[in-house]
Design a protein around this motif. Sequence first.
Motif, PDB file in Angstrom:
ATOM      1  N   VAL A 224       0.868  -1.176   0.000  1.00  0.00           N
ATOM      2  CA  VAL A 224       0.000   0.000   0.000  1.00  0.00           C
ATOM      3  C   VAL A 224       0.903   1.224   0.000  1.00  0.00           C
ATOM      4  O   VAL A 224       1.609   1.468   0.981  1.00  0.00           O
ATOM      5  N   PRO A 225       0.921   1.995  -1.088  1.00  0.00           N
ATOM      6  CA  PRO A 225       1.761   3.188  -1.128  1.00  0.00           C
ATOM      7  C   PRO A 225       1.411   4.143   0.018  1.00  0.00           C
ATOM      8  O   PRO A 225       0.242   4.366   0.320  1.00  0.00           O
ATOM      9  N   GLY A 226       2.440   4.656   0.669  1.00  0.00           N
ATOM     10  CA  GLY A 226       2.244   5.587   1.769  1.00  0.00           C
ATOM     11  C   GLY A 226       2.055   4.919   3.117  1.00  0.00           C
ATOM     12  O   GLY A 226       2.041   5.583   4.146  1.00  0.00           O
ATOM     13  N   SER A 227       1.929   3.606   3.130  1.00  0.00           N
ATOM     14  CA  SER A 227       1.760   2.886   4.389  1.00  0.00           C
ATOM     15  C   SER A 227       3.113   2.621   5.028  1.00  0.00           C
ATOM     16  O   SER A 227       4.111   2.431   4.330  1.00  0.00           O
ATOM     17  N   ARG A 228       3.155   2.598   6.328  1.00  0.00           N
ATOM     18  CA  ARG A 228       4.411   2.244   7.007  1.00  0.00           C
ATOM     19  C   ARG A 228       4.530   0.733   7.115  1.00  0.00           C
ATOM     20  O   ARG A 228       5.577   0.166   6.893  1.00  0.00           O
ATOM     21  N   ARG A 229       3.437   0.091   7.480  1.00  0.00           N
ATOM     22  CA  ARG A 229       3.484  -1.357   7.711  1.00  0.00           C
ATOM     23  C   ARG A 229       3.499  -2.152   6.404  1.00  0.00           C
ATOM     24  O   ARG A 229       4.148  -3.174   6.302  1.00  0.00           O
ATOM     25  N   TYR A 230       2.753  -1.696   5.422  1.00  0.00           N
ATOM     26  CA  TYR A 230       2.632  -2.439   4.165  1.00  0.00           C
ATOM     27  C   TYR A 230       3.225  -1.650   2.999  1.00  0.00           C
ATOM     28  O   TYR A 230       2.661  -1.583   1.922  1.00  0.00           O
ATOM     29  N   ALA A 231       4.381  -1.057   3.214  1.00  0.00           N
ATOM     30  CA  ALA A 231       5.037  -0.255   2.186  1.00  0.00           C
ATOM     31  C   ALA A 231       5.687  -1.154   1.131  1.00  0.00           C
ATOM     32  O   ALA A 231       5.935  -2.335   1.367  1.00  0.00           O
ATOM     33  N   ASP A 232       5.980  -0.557   0.000  1.00  0.00           N
ATOM     34  CA  ASP A 232       6.673  -1.250  -1.083  1.00  0.00           C
ATOM     35  C   ASP A 232       8.077  -1.617  -0.611  1.00  0.00           C
ATOM     36  O   ASP A 232       8.852  -0.739  -0.229  1.00  0.00           O
ATOM     37  N   PRO A 233       8.448  -2.913  -0.625  1.00  0.00           N
ATOM     38  CA  PRO A 233       9.795  -3.290  -0.173  1.00  0.00           C
ATOM     39  C   PRO A 233      10.900  -2.615  -0.979  1.00  0.00           C
ATOM     40  O   PRO A 233      11.978  -2.363  -0.461  1.00  0.00           O
ATOM     41  N   GLY A 234      10.632  -2.289  -2.222  1.00  0.00           N
ATOM     42  CA  GLY A 234      11.624  -1.615  -3.049  1.00  0.00           C
ATOM     43  C   GLY A 234      11.930  -0.206  -2.554  1.00  0.00           C
ATOM     44  O   GLY A 234      12.988   0.354  -2.848  1.00  0.00           O
ATOM     45  N   ALA A 235      11.012   0.362  -1.777  1.00  0.00           N
ATOM     46  CA  ALA A 235      11.230   1.711  -1.246  1.00  0.00           C
ATOM     47  C   ALA A 235      12.344   1.737  -0.201  1.00  0.00           C
ATOM     48  O   ALA A 235      12.890   2.788   0.097  1.00  0.00           O
ATOM     49  N   TYR A 236      12.677   0.575   0.363  1.00  0.00           N
ATOM     50  CA  TYR A 236      13.730   0.510   1.365  1.00  0.00           C
ATOM     51  C   TYR A 236      15.127   0.482   0.748  1.00  0.00           C
ATOM     52  O   TYR A 236      16.114   0.660   1.441  1.00  0.00           O
ATOM     53  N   LEU A 237      15.207   0.220  -0.540  1.00  0.00           N
ATOM     54  CA  LEU A 237      16.501   0.095  -1.206  1.00  0.00           C
ATOM     55  C   LEU A 237      16.986   1.455  -1.702  1.00  0.00           C
ATOM     56  O   LEU A 237      16.194   2.312  -2.075  1.00  0.00           O
ATOM     57  N   PHE A 238      18.297   1.608  -1.715  1.00  0.00           N
ATOM     58  CA  PHE A 238      18.885   2.822  -2.264  1.00  0.00           C
ATOM     59  C   PHE A 238      18.915   2.733  -3.783  1.00  0.00           C
ATOM     60  O   PHE A 238      19.178   1.668  -4.350  1.00  0.00           O
ATOM     61  N   THR A 239      18.712   3.855  -4.439  1.00  0.00           N
ATOM     62  CA  THR A 239      18.945   3.920  -5.873  1.00  0.00           C
ATOM     63  C   THR A 239      20.461   4.022  -6.059  1.00  0.00           C
ATOM     64  O   THR A 239      21.182   4.363  -5.120  1.00  0.00           O
ATOM     65  N   PRO A 240      20.984   3.737  -7.260  1.00  0.00           N
ATOM     66  CA  PRO A 240      22.435   3.876  -7.458  1.00  0.00           C
ATOM     67  C   PRO A 240      22.949   5.270  -7.101  1.00  0.00           C
ATOM     68  O   PRO A 240      24.041   5.409  -6.565  1.00  0.00           O
ATOM     69  N   GLU A 241      22.135   6.291  -7.373  1.00  0.00           N
ATOM     70  CA  GLU A 241      22.554   7.649  -7.044  1.00  0.00           C
ATOM     71  C   GLU A 241      22.629   7.866  -5.531  1.00  0.00           C
ATOM     72  O   GLU A 241      23.476   8.602  -5.038  1.00  0.00           O
ATOM     73  N   GLN A 242      21.737   7.235  -4.787  1.00  0.00           N
ATOM     74  CA  GLN A 242      21.745   7.357  -3.329  1.00  0.00           C
ATOM     75  C   GLN A 242      22.854   6.507  -2.709  1.00  0.00           C
ATOM     76  O   GLN A 242      23.408   6.858  -1.683  1.00  0.00           O
ATOM     77  N   ARG A 243      23.147   5.369  -3.332  1.00  0.00           N
ATOM     78  CA  ARG A 243      24.122   4.436  -2.783  1.00  0.00           C
ATOM     79  C   ARG A 243      25.551   4.946  -2.916  1.00  0.00           C
ATOM     80  O   ARG A 243      26.364   4.802  -2.005  1.00  0.00           O
ATOM     81  N   GLN A 244      25.865   5.543  -4.034  1.00  0.00           N
ATOM     82  CA  GLN A 244      27.244   5.939  -4.332  1.00  0.00           C
ATOM     83  C   GLN A 244      27.898   6.782  -3.236  1.00  0.00           C
ATOM     84  O   GLN A 244      28.986   6.461  -2.796  1.00  0.00           O
ATOM     85  N   PRO A 245      27.250   7.843  -2.739  1.00  0.00           N
ATOM     86  CA  PRO A 245      27.918   8.640  -1.695  1.00  0.00           C
ATOM     87  C   PRO A 245      28.084   7.891  -0.367  1.00  0.00           C
ATOM     88  O   PRO A 245      28.942   8.226   0.439  1.00  0.00           O
ATOM     89  N   ARG A 246      27.287   6.856  -0.154  1.00  0.00           N
ATOM     90  CA  ARG A 246      27.342   6.120   1.110  1.00  0.00           C
ATOM     91  C   ARG A 246      28.288   4.920   1.055  1.00  0.00           C
ATOM     92  O   ARG A 246      28.580   4.319   2.075  1.00  0.00           O
TER      93      ARG A 246
END
Length: 169
Positions: free
Chosen positions: A86-108
């Motif tokens: 369910v988009p916008g839900s905390r409990r039933y959020a999209d599991p892909g939303a927890y992953l970093f995009t390549p742009e987010q991952r690179q600096p970390r």
Amino acid sequence: MLTAIDFQGGPGTGDLMDAVEILKELNRVGGRKVPAGAPASFVPARYADYPAKARRGGDDSAFRHYWEMCVVLVLRDGLRSEDVFVPGSRRYADPGAYLFTPEQRQPRWAEFCRLVRKPPTAAEVIARLVEVSGPATAARSEPTGHQSTTHPDQRSDDPKETAELNRTA
């Protein structure tokens, strides 16, 4: 409930999401009969006989009840397994939303590698392995002239004991 919540499906949930939309539409217009082309491939094997018998027997009301119950049960199971979200839900959020995009991952990445005490590139890993193992690695990597790729247990040059056992057998 179905009209208030925007359920989204991950890979492999297409038929279930189509069934949810059909059920929403049936509830909206007050329909009683499930369309003939409504998907049923999502119905668990343990319940598959119920709607199938109702459909074969021409009992549209029973088919609707069984089919609707299967839609809701599989939807619940999909939420639990994170196949449905369910988009916008905390409990039933999209599991892909927890992953970093390549742009987010690179600096970390550098900080992560520092924390786990691992080199950031494969080339650095190999260089460190050669540095640590030194001449032993170089000696093992030189060609020996022996081209055998068989496992030692499969070679024909049996030990003496094996040859003696073969003669006595």
